[in-house]
Design a protein around this motif. Structure first.
Motif, PDB file in Angstrom:
ATOM      1  N   LEU A 198     -16.625 -10.761  -1.157  1.00  0.00           N
ATOM      2  CA  LEU A 198     -15.518 -11.618  -1.946  1.00  0.00           C
ATOM      3  C   LEU A 198     -15.816 -11.459  -3.535  1.00  0.00           C
ATOM      4  CD1 LEU A 198     -14.582 -14.586  -2.580  1.00  0.00           C
ATOM      5  CD2 LEU A 198     -16.307 -15.374  -2.774  1.00  0.00           C
ATOM      6  N   GLU A 199     -16.589 -11.040  -3.428  1.00  0.00           N
ATOM      7  CA  GLU A 199     -17.162  -9.772  -4.961  1.00  0.00           C
ATOM      8  C   GLU A 199     -15.805  -8.590  -4.581  1.00  0.00           C
ATOM      9  OE1 GLU A 199     -20.812  -8.993  -5.612  1.00  0.00           O
ATOM     10  OE2 GLU A 199     -21.431 -11.081  -5.535  1.00  0.00           O
ATOM     11  N   THR A 200     -15.510  -7.427  -3.908  1.00  0.00           N
ATOM     12  CA  THR A 200     -14.399  -7.019  -3.525  1.00  0.00           C
ATOM     13  C   THR A 200     -13.641  -7.667  -4.540  1.00  0.00           C
ATOM     14  OG1 THR A 200     -16.549  -5.550  -2.212  1.00  0.00           O
ATOM     15  CG2 THR A 200     -13.711  -4.314  -2.237  1.00  0.00           C
ATOM     16  N   LEU A 201     -12.757  -8.557  -3.009  1.00  0.00           N
ATOM     17  CA  LEU A 201     -11.947  -9.220  -3.594  1.00  0.00           C
ATOM     18  C   LEU A 201     -11.472  -9.344  -4.727  1.00  0.00           C
ATOM     19  CD1 LEU A 201      -9.306 -10.347  -2.459  1.00  0.00           C
ATOM     20  CD2 LEU A 201     -10.470 -12.429  -1.928  1.00  0.00           C
ATOM     21  N   GLU A 202     -11.785 -10.009  -5.414  1.00  0.00           N
ATOM     22  CA  GLU A 202     -12.010 -10.854  -6.403  1.00  0.00           C
ATOM     23  C   GLU A 202     -12.473  -9.152  -8.077  1.00  0.00           C
ATOM     24  OE1 GLU A 202     -15.247 -14.607  -6.353  1.00  0.00           O
ATOM     25  OE2 GLU A 202     -15.684 -13.316  -7.467  1.00  0.00           O
ATOM     26  N   ASP A 203     -13.131  -8.153  -7.412  1.00  0.00           N
ATOM     27  CA  ASP A 203     -13.194  -7.475  -8.248  1.00  0.00           C
ATOM     28  C   ASP A 203     -11.325  -6.376  -8.632  1.00  0.00           C
ATOM     29  OD1 ASP A 203     -15.893  -7.398  -9.427  1.00  0.00           O
ATOM     30  OD2 ASP A 203     -15.780  -5.755  -7.519  1.00  0.00           O
ATOM     31  N   ILE A 204     -11.097  -6.438  -7.712  1.00  0.00           N
ATOM     32  CA  ILE A 204      -9.629  -5.699  -7.552  1.00  0.00           C
ATOM     33  C   ILE A 204      -8.106  -6.245  -7.541  1.00  0.00           C
ATOM     34  CG2 ILE A 204      -8.736  -3.497  -6.070  1.00  0.00           C
ATOM     35  CD1 ILE A 204     -11.251  -3.309  -4.418  1.00  0.00           C
ATOM     36  N   ASP A 205      -8.097  -7.482  -7.273  1.00  0.00           N
ATOM     37  CA  ASP A 205      -7.729  -8.316  -6.968  1.00  0.00           C
ATOM     38  C   ASP A 205      -7.427  -8.902  -8.647  1.00  0.00           C
ATOM     39  OD1 ASP A 205      -5.330 -10.459  -6.742  1.00  0.00           O
ATOM     40  OD2 ASP A 205      -6.731 -12.153  -5.942  1.00  0.00           O
ATOM     41  N   LYS A 206      -6.237  -8.297  -9.910  1.00  0.00           N
ATOM     42  CA  LYS A 206      -6.066  -8.307 -10.481  1.00  0.00           C
ATOM     43  C   LYS A 206      -5.624  -9.133 -11.146  1.00  0.00           C
ATOM     44  CE  LYS A 206      -8.725  -5.009 -12.265  1.00  0.00           C
ATOM     45  NZ  LYS A 206      -9.947  -5.816 -12.084  1.00  0.00           N
ATOM     46  N   ASN A 207      -4.052 -10.018  -9.961  1.00  0.00           N
ATOM     47  CA  ASN A 207      -3.661 -11.018 -10.031  1.00  0.00           C
ATOM     48  C   ASN A 207      -3.579 -12.322  -9.762  1.00  0.00           C
ATOM     49  OD1 ASN A 207      -2.556 -10.611  -7.676  1.00  0.00           O
ATOM     50  ND2 ASN A 207      -0.720  -9.634  -7.716  1.00  0.00           N
ATOM     51  N   GLY A 208      -4.778 -12.368  -9.384  1.00  0.00           N
ATOM     52  CA  GLY A 208      -5.303 -13.384  -8.663  1.00  0.00           C
ATOM     53  C   GLY A 208      -4.375 -13.747  -7.704  1.00  0.00           C
ATOM     54  N   ASP A 209      -4.200 -13.251  -7.190  1.00  0.00           N
ATOM     55  CA  ASP A 209      -3.067 -14.234  -5.529  1.00  0.00           C
ATOM     56  C   ASP A 209      -4.075 -13.828  -4.909  1.00  0.00           C
ATOM     57  OD1 ASP A 209      -3.170 -11.629  -4.784  1.00  0.00           O
ATOM     58  OD2 ASP A 209      -1.231 -11.109  -4.568  1.00  0.00           O
ATOM     59  N   LYS A 252      -0.668  -6.156   1.795  1.00  0.00           N
ATOM     60  CA  LYS A 252      -1.637  -6.816   0.716  1.00  0.00           C
ATOM     61  C   LYS A 252      -2.575  -6.273   2.115  1.00  0.00           C
ATOM     62  CE  LYS A 252       0.725 -10.635   0.913  1.00  0.00           C
ATOM     63  NZ  LYS A 252       1.011 -12.013   0.425  1.00  0.00           N
ATOM     64  N   MET A 253      -3.642  -6.701   1.562  1.00  0.00           N
ATOM     65  CA  MET A 253      -5.226  -6.963   1.726  1.00  0.00           C
ATOM     66  C   MET A 253      -5.612  -7.899   1.545  1.00  0.00           C
ATOM     67  SD  MET A 253      -7.122  -3.401   1.945  1.00  0.00           S
ATOM     68  CE  MET A 253      -7.518  -3.031   0.586  1.00  0.00           C
ATOM     69  N   ASP A 254      -6.050  -8.662   2.721  1.00  0.00           N
ATOM     70  CA  ASP A 254      -6.957  -9.864   2.633  1.00  0.00           C
ATOM     71  C   ASP A 254      -8.379  -9.901   2.888  1.00  0.00           C
ATOM     72  OD1 ASP A 254      -6.765  -9.676   5.390  1.00  0.00           O
ATOM     73  OD2 ASP A 254      -5.357 -11.342   5.727  1.00  0.00           O
ATOM     74  N   LEU A 255      -8.817 -10.864   3.574  1.00  0.00           N
ATOM     75  CA  LEU A 255     -10.777 -11.074   3.516  1.00  0.00           C
ATOM     76  C   LEU A 255     -10.683 -10.251   4.722  1.00  0.00           C
ATOM     77  CD1 LEU A 255     -11.777 -14.061   2.108  1.00  0.00           C
ATOM     78  CD2 LEU A 255     -12.453 -11.719   0.715  1.00  0.00           C
ATOM     79  N   GLU A 256     -10.079  -9.819   5.466  1.00  0.00           N
ATOM     80  CA  GLU A 256     -10.255  -9.780   6.733  1.00  0.00           C
ATOM     81  C   GLU A 256      -9.635  -8.037   6.599  1.00  0.00           C
ATOM     82  OE1 GLU A 256     -12.754 -10.214   9.561  1.00  0.00           O
ATOM     83  OE2 GLU A 256     -12.650 -12.248   8.064  1.00  0.00           O
ATOM     84  N   GLU A 257      -9.064  -7.793   6.436  1.00  0.00           N
ATOM     85  CA  GLU A 257      -8.416  -5.975   6.149  1.00  0.00           C
ATOM     86  C   GLU A 257      -9.589  -5.411   5.088  1.00  0.00           C
ATOM     87  OE1 GLU A 257      -4.248  -6.689   6.890  1.00  0.00           O
ATOM     88  OE2 GLU A 257      -4.386  -7.648   4.882  1.00  0.00           O
ATOM     89  N   ILE A 258     -10.511  -7.025   3.629  1.00  0.00           N
ATOM     90  CA  ILE A 258     -11.219  -5.672   3.321  1.00  0.00           C
ATOM     91  C   ILE A 258     -12.841  -5.434   3.556  1.00  0.00           C
ATOM     92  CG2 ILE A 258     -12.236  -6.144   1.101  1.00  0.00           C
ATOM     93  CD1 ILE A 258     -10.285  -7.963  -0.214  1.00  0.00           C
ATOM     94  N   ARG A 259     -13.068  -6.460   4.697  1.00  0.00           N
ATOM     95  CA  ARG A 259     -13.957  -6.369   5.369  1.00  0.00           C
ATOM     96  C   ARG A 259     -13.893  -5.323   6.245  1.00  0.00           C
ATOM     97  NH1 ARG A 259     -17.947  -9.832   7.623  1.00  0.00           N
ATOM     98  NH2 ARG A 259     -16.991 -11.800   6.490  1.00  0.00           N
ATOM     99  N   HIS A 260     -12.958  -4.861   7.041  1.00  0.00           N
ATOM    100  CA  HIS A 260     -12.928  -3.524   8.119  1.00  0.00           C
ATOM    101  C   HIS A 260     -13.148  -2.853   6.412  1.00  0.00           C
ATOM    102  CE1 HIS A 260     -10.173  -1.220  10.588  1.00  0.00           C
ATOM    103  NE2 HIS A 260     -10.847  -1.106  11.124  1.00  0.00           N
ATOM    104  N   TRP A 261     -12.336  -2.609   5.509  1.00  0.00           N
ATOM    105  CA  TRP A 261     -12.039  -0.883   5.335  1.00  0.00           C
ATOM    106  C   TRP A 261     -13.914  -0.860   4.487  1.00  0.00           C
ATOM    107  CZ3 TRP A 261     -11.116  -2.625  -0.936  1.00  0.00           C
ATOM    108  CH2 TRP A 261     -11.568  -0.818  -1.514  1.00  0.00           C
ATOM    109  N   ILE A 262     -14.592  -2.231   3.839  1.00  0.00           N
ATOM    110  CA  ILE A 262     -15.605  -1.670   3.071  1.00  0.00           C
ATOM    111  C   ILE A 262     -16.555  -1.524   4.394  1.00  0.00           C
ATOM    112  CG2 ILE A 262     -15.315  -2.285   1.045  1.00  0.00           C
ATOM    113  CD1 ILE A 262     -17.270  -4.450   0.568  1.00  0.00           C
ATOM    114  N   LEU A 263     -16.912  -2.462   5.310  1.00  0.00           N
ATOM    115  CA  LEU A 263     -17.962  -3.068   5.247  1.00  0.00           C
ATOM    116  C   LEU A 263     -17.833  -2.048   7.433  1.00  0.00           C
ATOM    117  CD1 LEU A 263     -19.114  -5.777   5.064  1.00  0.00           C
ATOM    118  CD2 LEU A 263     -20.626  -4.294   4.218  1.00  0.00           C
TER     119      LEU A 263
END
Length: 320
Positions: A198-209, A252-263
């Protein structure tokens, strides 16, 4: 911002440097950094040094002469050889690297513990952490209303509180050592993975979508300031995004795709680094290392880039 506010802000930043978790940082397990950067250029051993020794110990070794480094390395090899058979296996190296990683986390927490345990009860309550970190801001919010610094205190405080509560397994709002470790180093704890993602998403998601698109993904690692062409590695990262990050191909990447990326679930960093060290140093290709093989390739394990540079200067001067 007046002088007193500025001085407080400097001390606040110093506090963050000790382990403040909410600031932007390298993506946690973003790419297998122990394999990617190190193994692309085997002449740059920074990641190997930090994996094998730990960050602080690697810095200590940087100050030693080659002879001193080799002598200390020999002692470390003896400790790694757990069955005392004269050979270092991949499993023994992996166990050592994991031990070094855990020691770094423990020592980091021990270093800052007294800064936050204000009443010395061997626990750090949320109120203690909030007071030590945000006390001046909370008491003088008007002094920060016009601040243009990258830090947003109003966003950082609730983010820290959310992470603190996630680390606080017994829900008493007081962190014991293990809980504070999870707070400062969530990437090391399975129950903190949701917070890391979640913090990774918040850090990178600049347009807040609620997603990370390709431009946001690239902007997190590359600032295109001069208007010139993108470096080759950036174009490679764009390909990585479309081919491997954006799994459902919606751009675009959603939370699950971000999880797959960083973990990544199928990647063990310690295992990969151990295999890499064995592969690069195993002269007789028997899948194990002797002390002699490690000392022969000492620079990969503990060598100093500064020392190497000095040796190169001496060598060039002598040749001239």
């Amino acid at each position: 911002m007046d002088v007193s506010t500025y001085l407080w802000f400097l001390s606040f930043c110093a506090c963050l440097a000790h382990g403040k978790p909410t600031l932007r940082r390298e993506r946690v397990l973003h790419e297998p950094e122990l394999s990617r950067q190190t193994h692309e250029d085997n002449q740059s051993y920074q990641f190997d040094h930090e994996a094998f020794l730990g960050k602080e110990e690697a810095t200590t070794f940087d100050q030693l002469t080659p002879e001193e480094s080799k002598a200390r390395l020999g002692g470390i090899v003896d400790r790694i050889d757990s069955n005392v058979d004269g050979y270092i296996t991949t499993d023994e190296l992996k166990a050592w690297i994991k031990r070094v990683q855990k020691r770094y986390v423990y020592e980091n927490v021990a270093k800052v513990w007294s800064d936050y345990d204000l009443n010395k009860d061997n626990k750090i309550s949320w109120d203690e952490y909030k007071q030590a970190t945000y006390g001046y801001y909370l008491a003088n919010p008007e002094e920060f209303e016009d601040a243009t610094d990258q830090f947003s205190f109003k966003k950082m405080l609730p983010r820290d509180e959310r992470r603190f509560k996630a680390a606080d397994l017994n829900g008493d709002l007081a962190a014991e050592r293990d809980e504070f470790m999870a707070f400062l180093h969530p990437e090391e704890f399975e129950h903190m993975q949701e917070i890391v993602v979640l913090e990774t998403l918040e850090d990178i998601d600049k347009n807040g979508d609620g997603h990370v698109d390709e431009d946001e993904y690239i902007a997190d690692m590359f600032a295109h300031e001069d208007g010139g062409p993108e470096p080759d590695w950036v174009r490679t990262e764009r390909d990585q995004f479309s081919d491997f990050r954006d799994l459902n191909k919606d751009g675009k990447m959603d939370l699950e795709e971000i999880r797959h990326w960083i973990l990544p679930q199928d990647y063990d960093h310690a295992q990969a680094e151990a295999r890499h060290l064995v592969y690069e140093s195993d002269t007789d290709k028997d899948q194990m290392l002797t002390k002699e093989e490690i000392l022969e390739n000492w620079n990969m394990f503990v060598g100093s880039q500064a020392t190497n540079y000095g040796e190169d200067l001496t060598r060039n001067h002598d040749e001239l």
